[in-house]
Design a protein around this motif. Structure first.
Motif, PDB file in Angstrom:
ATOM      1  N   TYR A  30       0.825  -1.197   0.000  1.00 50.06           N
ATOM      2  CA  TYR A  30       0.000   0.000   0.000  1.00 50.06           C
ATOM      3  C   TYR A  30       0.863   1.251   0.000  1.00 50.06           C
ATOM      4  O   TYR A  30       1.956   1.257   0.548  1.00 50.06           O
ATOM      5  CB  TYR A  30      -0.929   0.021   1.214  1.00 50.06           C
ATOM      6  CG  TYR A  30      -1.925  -1.099   1.227  1.00 50.06           C
ATOM      7  CD1 TYR A  30      -2.646  -1.428   0.075  1.00 50.06           C
ATOM      8  CD2 TYR A  30      -2.157  -1.843   2.373  1.00 50.06           C
ATOM      9  CE1 TYR A  30      -3.564  -2.462   0.071  1.00 50.06           C
ATOM     10  CE2 TYR A  30      -3.076  -2.884   2.381  1.00 50.06           C
ATOM     11  CZ  TYR A  30      -3.773  -3.185   1.227  1.00 50.06           C
ATOM     12  OH  TYR A  30      -4.669  -4.200   1.231  1.00 50.06           O
ATOM     13  N   ARG A  32       0.058   4.506   1.190  1.00 49.93           N
ATOM     14  CA  ARG A  32       0.108   5.350   2.392  1.00 49.93           C
ATOM     15  C   ARG A  32      -0.869   4.839   3.432  1.00 49.93           C
ATOM     16  O   ARG A  32      -1.817   4.122   3.123  1.00 49.93           O
ATOM     17  CB  ARG A  32      -0.195   6.803   2.041  1.00 49.93           C
ATOM     18  CG  ARG A  32      -1.577   7.042   1.491  1.00 49.93           C
ATOM     19  CD  ARG A  32      -1.734   8.465   1.003  1.00 49.93           C
ATOM     20  NE  ARG A  32      -0.985   8.694  -0.226  1.00 49.93           N
ATOM     21  CZ  ARG A  32      -1.449   8.388  -1.437  1.00 49.93           C
ATOM     22  NH1 ARG A  32      -2.643   7.867  -1.594  1.00 49.93           N
ATOM     23  NH2 ARG A  32      -0.730   8.608  -2.509  1.00 49.93           N
ATOM     24  N   GLN A  37      -4.571   5.661  10.969  1.00 45.03           N
ATOM     25  CA  GLN A  37      -3.758   4.434  10.984  1.00 45.03           C
ATOM     26  C   GLN A  37      -2.309   4.765  11.336  1.00 45.03           C
ATOM     27  O   GLN A  37      -1.714   4.148  12.220  1.00 45.03           O
ATOM     28  CB  GLN A  37      -3.766   3.794   9.595  1.00 45.03           C
ATOM     29  CG  GLN A  37      -4.523   2.520   9.497  1.00 45.03           C
ATOM     30  CD  GLN A  37      -4.480   1.981   8.072  1.00 45.03           C
ATOM     31  OE1 GLN A  37      -3.892   2.569   7.150  1.00 45.03           O
ATOM     32  NE2 GLN A  37      -5.114   0.854   7.884  1.00 45.03           N
ATOM     33  N   GLY A  57     -13.923  -2.296   8.097  1.00 44.65           N
ATOM     34  CA  GLY A  57     -13.352  -1.944   6.809  1.00 44.65           C
ATOM     35  C   GLY A  57     -12.433  -0.736   6.897  1.00 44.65           C
ATOM     36  O   GLY A  57     -11.839  -0.325   5.905  1.00 44.65           O
ATOM     37  N   GLY A  59      -9.647  -0.515   8.394  1.00 46.55           N
ATOM     38  CA  GLY A  59      -8.235  -0.869   8.338  1.00 46.55           C
ATOM     39  C   GLY A  59      -7.609  -1.061   9.712  1.00 46.55           C
ATOM     40  O   GLY A  59      -6.471  -0.650   9.958  1.00 46.55           O
ATOM     41  N   LYS A  60      -8.346  -1.722  10.588  1.00 49.90           N
ATOM     42  CA  LYS A  60      -7.830  -1.945  11.942  1.00 49.90           C
ATOM     43  C   LYS A  60      -6.630  -2.890  11.950  1.00 49.90           C
ATOM     44  O   LYS A  60      -5.694  -2.699  12.712  1.00 49.90           O
ATOM     45  CB  LYS A  60      -8.942  -2.512  12.834  1.00 49.90           C
ATOM     46  CG  LYS A  60      -9.904  -1.447  13.309  1.00 49.90           C
ATOM     47  CD  LYS A  60     -10.906  -1.990  14.295  1.00 49.90           C
ATOM     48  CE  LYS A  60     -11.918  -2.888  13.637  1.00 49.90           C
ATOM     49  NZ  LYS A  60     -12.710  -2.225  12.592  1.00 49.90           N
ATOM     50  N   SER A  61      -6.669  -3.908  11.090  1.00 51.59           N
ATOM     51  CA  SER A  61      -5.613  -4.927  11.168  1.00 51.59           C
ATOM     52  C   SER A  61      -4.216  -4.331  11.027  1.00 51.59           C
ATOM     53  O   SER A  61      -3.305  -4.701  11.753  1.00 51.59           O
ATOM     54  CB  SER A  61      -5.814  -5.990  10.094  1.00 51.59           C
ATOM     55  OG  SER A  61      -7.172  -6.244   9.894  1.00 51.59           O
ATOM     56  N   ARG A 337     -16.512  -3.853   2.526  1.00 52.87           N
ATOM     57  CA  ARG A 337     -15.250  -3.521   3.197  1.00 52.87           C
ATOM     58  C   ARG A 337     -14.200  -3.055   2.210  1.00 52.87           C
ATOM     59  O   ARG A 337     -13.228  -2.425   2.585  1.00 52.87           O
ATOM     60  CB  ARG A 337     -14.741  -4.723   3.987  1.00 52.87           C
ATOM     61  CG  ARG A 337     -15.644  -5.064   5.147  1.00 52.87           C
ATOM     62  CD  ARG A 337     -15.209  -6.339   5.804  1.00 52.87           C
ATOM     63  NE  ARG A 337     -14.021  -6.131   6.571  1.00 52.87           N
ATOM     64  CZ  ARG A 337     -13.910  -6.399   7.869  1.00 52.87           C
ATOM     65  NH1 ARG A 337     -14.926  -6.880   8.519  1.00 52.87           N
ATOM     66  NH2 ARG A 337     -12.791  -6.206   8.501  1.00 52.87           N
ATOM     67  N   HIS A 575      -7.026  -8.737  -3.968  1.00 53.70           N
ATOM     68  CA  HIS A 575      -8.389  -8.201  -3.929  1.00 53.70           C
ATOM     69  C   HIS A 575      -8.846  -7.805  -5.332  1.00 53.70           C
ATOM     70  O   HIS A 575      -8.024  -7.551  -6.207  1.00 53.70           O
ATOM     71  CB  HIS A 575      -8.440  -6.938  -3.069  1.00 53.70           C
ATOM     72  CG  HIS A 575      -8.438  -7.240  -1.603  1.00 53.70           C
ATOM     73  ND1 HIS A 575      -8.604  -6.277  -0.655  1.00 53.70           N
ATOM     74  CD2 HIS A 575      -8.297  -8.408  -0.935  1.00 53.70           C
ATOM     75  CE1 HIS A 575      -8.560  -6.824   0.539  1.00 53.70           C
ATOM     76  NE2 HIS A 575      -8.372  -8.113   0.393  1.00 53.70           N
TER      77      HIS A 575
HETATM   78  P1  ADP Z   1     -11.178  -3.750   9.688  1.00 50.60           P
HETATM   79  O1  ADP Z   1     -10.476  -4.841  10.433  1.00 50.60           O
HETATM   80  O2  ADP Z   1     -11.045  -2.409  10.296  1.00 50.60           O
HETATM   81  O3  ADP Z   1     -12.595  -4.070   9.384  1.00 50.60           O
HETATM   82  P2  ADP Z   1      -9.312  -4.393   7.643  1.00 50.60           P
HETATM   83  O4  ADP Z   1      -8.108  -4.279   8.478  1.00 50.60           O
HETATM   84  O5  ADP Z   1      -9.793  -5.758   7.300  1.00 50.60           O
HETATM   85  O6  ADP Z   1     -10.493  -3.583   8.285  1.00 50.60           O
HETATM   86  O7  ADP Z   1      -9.079  -3.545   6.313  1.00 50.60           O
HETATM   87  C1  ADP Z   1     -10.117  -3.375   5.386  1.00 50.60           C
HETATM   88  C2  ADP Z   1      -9.564  -3.308   3.997  1.00 50.60           C
HETATM   89  O8  ADP Z   1      -8.812  -2.114   3.783  1.00 50.60           O
HETATM   90  C3  ADP Z   1      -8.619  -4.445   3.714  1.00 50.60           C
HETATM   91  O9  ADP Z   1      -8.926  -4.912   2.446  1.00 50.60           O
HETATM   92  C4  ADP Z   1      -7.247  -3.810   3.771  1.00 50.60           C
HETATM   93  O10 ADP Z   1      -6.334  -4.505   2.980  1.00 50.60           O
HETATM   94  C5  ADP Z   1      -7.523  -2.408   3.254  1.00 50.60           C
HETATM   95  N1  ADP Z   1      -6.566  -1.412   3.777  1.00 50.60           N
HETATM   96  C6  ADP Z   1      -6.290  -1.170   5.066  1.00 50.60           C
HETATM   97  N2  ADP Z   1      -5.379  -0.180   5.196  1.00 50.60           N
HETATM   98  C7  ADP Z   1      -5.074   0.228   3.948  1.00 50.60           C
HETATM   99  C8  ADP Z   1      -4.195   1.234   3.402  1.00 50.60           C
HETATM  100  N3  ADP Z   1      -3.445   2.012   4.185  1.00 50.60           N
HETATM  101  N4  ADP Z   1      -4.146   1.362   2.060  1.00 50.60           N
HETATM  102  C9  ADP Z   1      -4.907   0.585   1.272  1.00 50.60           C
HETATM  103  N5  ADP Z   1      -5.746  -0.376   1.708  1.00 50.60           N
HETATM  104  C10 ADP Z   1      -5.841  -0.564   3.034  1.00 50.60           C
END
Ligand code: ADP
Ligand code: ZN
Length: 625
Positions: A30, A32, A37, A57, A59-61, A337, A575
């Motif tokens: 990715y 940025r 985040q 969605g 981007g918590k992970s 998501r 994806h």
């Molecule tokens: P959550 O756990 O908050 O529901 P995820 O961590 O699963 O969300 O992230 C949701 C989607 O966003 C995933 O497909 C992830 O790959 C994408 N994503 C997260 N951070 C970024 C980023 N900085 N740039 C692009 N895509 C991102």
């Protein structure tokens, strides 16, 4: 497909000592960080605790995965859903990250191998179920390992007022005293202020900085329709807007899940049931197919999908009313998501309101519990009956704020009219009163409309002053009046069952004619085309934007082939958005391919050549034709 411990040592060495930005770019592909985040990552990388609130969605992970790689040692991720760990770990391993999990599904040997990898420092991330983590044996093991952080996912499970309470979570507060030097990050998608405080207190995170991102999910279109013929409404909706899409349909009961799945299957959809009455094996199989195949619809009770991170769920349909806005927001949040347009669709009617109110009153639990539940249900019903923008109401509930109406919900797209219901309401309430507060809505409407049915004649209600005074409205219109009266607390359904309606204290001024009341006119179903127009706000569905269909299919076929070979869902490889970006940019070299959104170093190395080959073939067919 358990992580093969033998392989662990063959993986590339940990990327520690890289900056968070480098990790984001090189490992995850990715460009940025999203707003917030980056701040969370920095906080945790520097060794401080954090409490993170982000919508599904959001981007918590990455908030803990990046620090896990930037800090030395192993990150322990506590996650309540065993079923999901496997895919999360698989996805990380695809990225070249050394991840594994510990839970009750593995046998002794597998667990031993993972434990060994942990203590010898060969893991970047270890996913662990809460009940496993709190076992003395596991804690002992963790004391022998070098730990980078603890991530507590779905942290709202610690809240007893919440809808996903897990008693194991309560014990996680001991991590603070057992591992004082290890930063902890708690994450959730659903928490109002009260729950947030509770999370902080119960997890000993009162010192932690809170990171709260906006709750809006602009790509989700919210729609709530009065229930007329729910099955037909559902079929019409899917056919008009989501033919071939992947979706989730929620029902309250197992029987209804089964019946709805059969109905959809009879119309040619791949629809699979999911509820606690099925064997564990069948549930696992259905969830697996949902994750791996295209266009599968899962029909489920609410238990399904907590934390499911399938990115391309295009619609979530509720055939019954959820019991709180928290539940509604979390369930609908499983749609879209990937940020692409998606629909949260629901039908609801008077019977739902009655049923939920009765379930609540009949439930175990003390008065305080019931009072909180009642408030939550009222807020849910409030959303159903609003005439203003639904998104504004939703966000306000979660303490967020949206300046202007959203333009992408049904009340924005098709504003409901209101009418002066003062007189109708007086008629309705006095009819309930005069028939002795012993009858259900159908009967009362019959009396109002002067029906000559047997039951009325037997009870002598044709002589009442309210008999036949309501012929100006249709039965459906009366139903709408009663639904709004119950939803807004002017009438309640008899808690003993039978659904007979009773007056509440609130309705006194209405009955006496001292208070006017505006009612919502139930909108007449419009062609869905007009509703679809709302999606302009967030751009179009990926699929609608594709012009090169052959190219798209070729890329998807390549992805499917790789996914099948490894036994993982296709999105674990790439994806849709990544494939789309590839098709747009048509990279010719590995370097160019590495610039595509979602292509990190590990995937570039593993799949780069294969996808370049496919892209070349696409080019050739194009220039040849
Ligand atoms: P959550 O756990 O908050 O529901 P995820 O961590 O699963 O969300 O992230 C949701 C989607 O966003 C995933 O497909 C992830 O790959 C994408 N994503 C997260 N951070 C970024 C980023 N900085 N740039 C692009 N895509 C991102
Ligand atoms: Zn709106």
């Amino acid at each position: 497909m358990y992580p093969d411990p033998d392989q662990l040592t063959c993986e590339p060495p940990s990327v520690a000592s890289q900056s968070p930005e480098q990790i984001l770019h090189e490992v995850f592909g990715y460009e940025r960080f999203r707003p917030l985040q980056g701040e969370v990552v920095q906080e945790v990388v520097e060794g401080r605790d954090a409490l993170v609130l982000m919508p599904t969605g959001g981007g918590k992970s990455l908030c803990y995965q990046v620090p896990a790689l930037a800090r030395p040692g192993t990150a322990v991720v506590i996650s309540p859903l065993i079923a999901l760990m496997q895919d999360q770990v698989a996805a990380l391993r695809e990225l070249g990250v050394r991840a594994a999990f510990l839970n009750s599904t593995m046998d002794f040997e597998q667990a031993r191998a993972t434990e060994y990898a942990l203590t010898t420092g060969e893991l970047d991330l270890l996913y662990c179920a809460p009940e496993r983590l709190i076992q003395p044996r596991t804690l002992e093991l963790l004391h022998h390992a070098s730990l980078s952080l603890f991530a507590i996912d779905e942290a709202h499970c610690v809240s007893q007022w919440g809808h996903d309470f897990r008693s194991d979570y309560l014990q996680l507060s001991m991590l603070a005293s057992e591992f004082p030097g290890v930063p902890r990050i708690a994450l959730t998608a659903t928490a109002d202020e009260r729950t947030r405080k509770e999370i902080a207190e119960r997890l000993s995170l009162t010192e932690a900085r809170h990171f709260i991102s906006g709750f809006d999910r602009p790509n989700i279109q919210y729609r709530i329709n009065p229930k007329t013929n729910a099955n037909k409404q559902l079929l019409d909706f899917i056919k008009a807007e989501h033919e071939g899409d992947c979706g989730i349909v929620y029902c309250l009961s197992r029987n209804k899940v089964d019946a709805t799945a059969r109905l959809l299957a009879s119309k040619g959809y791949t629809a699979l049931p999911y509820h606690a009455g099925l064997s564990g094996e069948e549930r696992a199989r259905n969830q697996e197919r949902f994750l791996r195949e295209d266009g599968v619809i899962v029909v489920a009770t609410i238990a399904f999908g907590m934390g499911i991170d399938k990115p391309d769920v295009r619609f979530v349909a509720h055939m019954d009313l959820p019991k709180s806005l928290e539940a509604y927001y979390q369930e609908t949040g499983r749609a879209g998501r990937d940020g692409k347009p998606s629909t949260a669709w629901m039908v609801y009617g008077l019977q739902d309101v009655i049923k939920l109110r009765q379930m609540l009153e009949a439930s175990q639990g003390n008065d305080q519990f019931k009072r909180v539940e009642r408030q939550k249900l009222d807020a849910m019903l409030g959303l159903c009956e609003v005439t203003e923008c639904r998104r504004q109401v939703l966000l306000r509930y979660f303490g967020d704020h949206l300046e202007a109406p959203c333009g992408n919900c049904d009340t924005c797209l098709n504003p409901p009219e209101t009418w002066d219901g003062t007189v109708a309401v007086q008629k309705a309430l006095s009819c309930v009163y005069r028939t002795g507060q012993r009858f259900g809505v159908t009967y009362i409407i019959d009396v109002l409309r002067g029906s000559g049915n047997e039951r009325i004649l037997q009870s002598g209600h044709q002589t009442l002053s309210t008999y036949g005074i309501g012929t100006d409205l249709t039965a459906a219109e009366w139903k709408s009046v009663f639904r709004q009266l119950v939803a807004n607390g002017y009438l309640r359904a008899d808690p003993e069952g039978f659904g007979s309606l009773q007056l509440t204290e609130r309705c006194r001024p209405l009955l006496k004619g001292e208070q006017a009341i505006e009612l919502r006119k139930d909108p007449v179903a419009k062609k869905s085309a007009s509703v679809k127009a709302g999606n302009k706000r967030t751009g179009q569905n990926v699929r609608d934007q594709i012009t090169d269909h052959e190219g798209w299919e070729a890329l998807r076929a390549r992805r499917k082939e790789l996914a099948d070979r490894q036994g993982v869902p296709p999105y674990v490889i790439f994806h849709d958005t990544t494939l789309f970006d590839m098709l747009e940019r048509k990279p010719k070299t590995l370097e160019e391919l590495g610039e595509v959104n979602g292509v990190g170093a590990a995937k570039l190395e593993k799949y780069g050549d294969l996808f370049l080959q496919t892209l070349q073939e696409i080019q050739r067919t194009e220039s040849g034709s």
